[in-house]
Scaffold this active site. Structure first.
Site, PDB file in Angstrom:
ATOM      1  N   ASP A 186      33.842  33.793  31.543  1.00 51.46           N
ATOM      2  CA  ASP A 186      34.524  33.655  32.847  1.00 51.46           C
ATOM      3  C   ASP A 186      35.018  32.186  32.986  1.00 51.46           C
ATOM      4  O   ASP A 186      34.523  31.235  32.532  1.00 51.46           O
ATOM      5  CB  ASP A 186      33.465  33.448  33.836  1.00 51.46           C
ATOM      6  CG  ASP A 186      33.732  33.631  35.369  1.00 51.46           C
ATOM      7  OD1 ASP A 186      34.205  34.894  35.899  1.00 51.46           O
ATOM      8  OD2 ASP A 186      34.110  32.535  35.965  1.00 51.46           O
ATOM      9  N   GLU A 230      39.343  37.032  36.305  1.00 52.45           N
ATOM     10  CA  GLU A 230      39.371  35.599  35.298  1.00 52.45           C
ATOM     11  C   GLU A 230      38.090  36.169  34.176  1.00 52.45           C
ATOM     12  O   GLU A 230      37.672  35.214  33.558  1.00 52.45           O
ATOM     13  CB  GLU A 230      39.325  34.547  35.876  1.00 52.45           C
ATOM     14  CG  GLU A 230      38.007  34.110  36.682  1.00 52.45           C
ATOM     15  CD  GLU A 230      37.822  34.617  38.159  1.00 52.45           C
ATOM     16  OE1 GLU A 230      37.094  34.111  38.819  1.00 52.45           O
ATOM     17  OE2 GLU A 230      38.718  35.499  38.262  1.00 52.45           O
TER      18      GLU A 230
END
Length: 324
Positions: A186, A230
């Site tokens: 992440d 993301e």
């Protein structure tokens, strides 16, 4: 001027006949149509020439010494089944049994001897057109498949492909009692990155991160996917926790080497990743949800502990109930 159109290669016709005079007549007829021509005098030579030249169509005599056309056609279907090519059988046999046999062994069409040349030319032309349409359809299907399984922004596998591959590998590795690891990555403080630099810069950032992760994963059996937003996922078949951590370290190193400025990050002036790793040996009672849940838990802990780090959550799958 379109030079690519000018240099379009004409179709290649492979003529297979033990009669030299017939090969000459067929060659002249095909040359007159603008086709390239290759020849073979029997079925065995046909297989060799076909493998070397990959012709667009085969004009195959039925009755030949060494290997007849029926046997040769059967071998063509067996040896080169990856991409079917049209085979037109030329035969002096016009009984129903011979015609049926020609189609059974894979011929798409046939003409009888003595050859009606106008009919032969028309059938060759039609078969080549059909094959060209077939190739275009195959290419279109492959393009659609890529669109259905890839992420449009990063060109990585998408979530759908990730789920398919995870379940596929889970079944395979369960049979082998082999390890499977999952790495979840992440981008740290990506919302503030978007707010600071704009969404276009955010997209560029994700593309660079995706490429960095892909560079870190080299085996063809590994899969890198955009998991969502993301977040990225890396599936590592036949990889234990130690091996997965090495891959995760390489990923973090590659992303830091990009030196993507992130002035609003609470950790660094450059972009960083938080990474969760889970690994287990699967058995038939195991599920993909178990591995995903463990990796997600590891990623949550990496964020809770300050981000820009790798956390591994130990995961033990149930062992088979049968005794060994």
């Amino acid at each position: 001027m379109n030079t690519s159109a000018q240099k379009k290669v004409p179709p290649l016709v492979l003529i297979v006949d033990d009669d030299k005079s017939m090969r000459i007549l067929l060659r002249q007829a095909m040359k007159k149509e603008g086709y390239q021509v290759a020849e073979a005098k029997d079925g065995e030579e046909c297989l060799t020439v076909y493998d070397r030249l990959q012709p667009d169509i085969v004009l195959l005599d039925a009755m030949m010494p060494v290997m007849d056309g029926f046997t040769c056609c059967t071998q063509l279907q067996t040896l080169f089944a990856g991409e079917p090519k049209p085979v037109l059988m030329i035969t002096g046999l016009d009984d129903q049994a011979s015609v049926d046999r020609a189609f059974e062994v894979g011929a798409i069409d046939y003409v009888t001897k003595p050859i009606h040349w106008a009919v032969l030319r028309q059938r060759v032309r039609r078969l080549l057109q059909q094959f060209q349409l077939y190739k275009q359809l195959e290419e279109a299907n492959q393009a659609l498949q890529r669109l259905a399984t890839s992420d449009s922004l990063t060109q990585l596998a998408n979530r759908r492909r990730f789920d398919e591959y995870l379940n596929q590998e889970l079944q395979r590795l369960a049979r082998e009692a082999a390890p499977l690891s999952l790495v979840l990555c992440d981008v740290d403080f990506f919302k503030s990155y978007n707010d600071t630099y704009g969404h276009q810069a955010g997209d560029d950032c994700l593309q660079q991160v995706a490429q960095a992760i892909a560079r870190s994963v080299r085996r063809p059996t590994d899969l890198v996917a955009r998991y969502g937003g993301e977040e990225f996922a890396v599936l590592l078949p036949n990889t234990n926790a130690e091996g997965a951590v090495r891959v995760a370290e390489k990923i973090c190193s590659e992303v830091k080497a990009l030196k993507i400025a992130h002035t609003k990050s609470q950790l660094s002036t450059c972009l960083t990743l938080s990474v969760g790793v889970a690994s287990t040996v699967f058995y038939h009672e195991s599920s993909s949800a178990m591995l995903i849940s463990a990796a997600d838990k590891a990623l949550y802990q990496a964020k809770a502990k300050g981000r820009d780090r790798i956390v591994v959550v130990p995961l033990s799958a149930p062992h088979p109930s049968v005794s060994r």
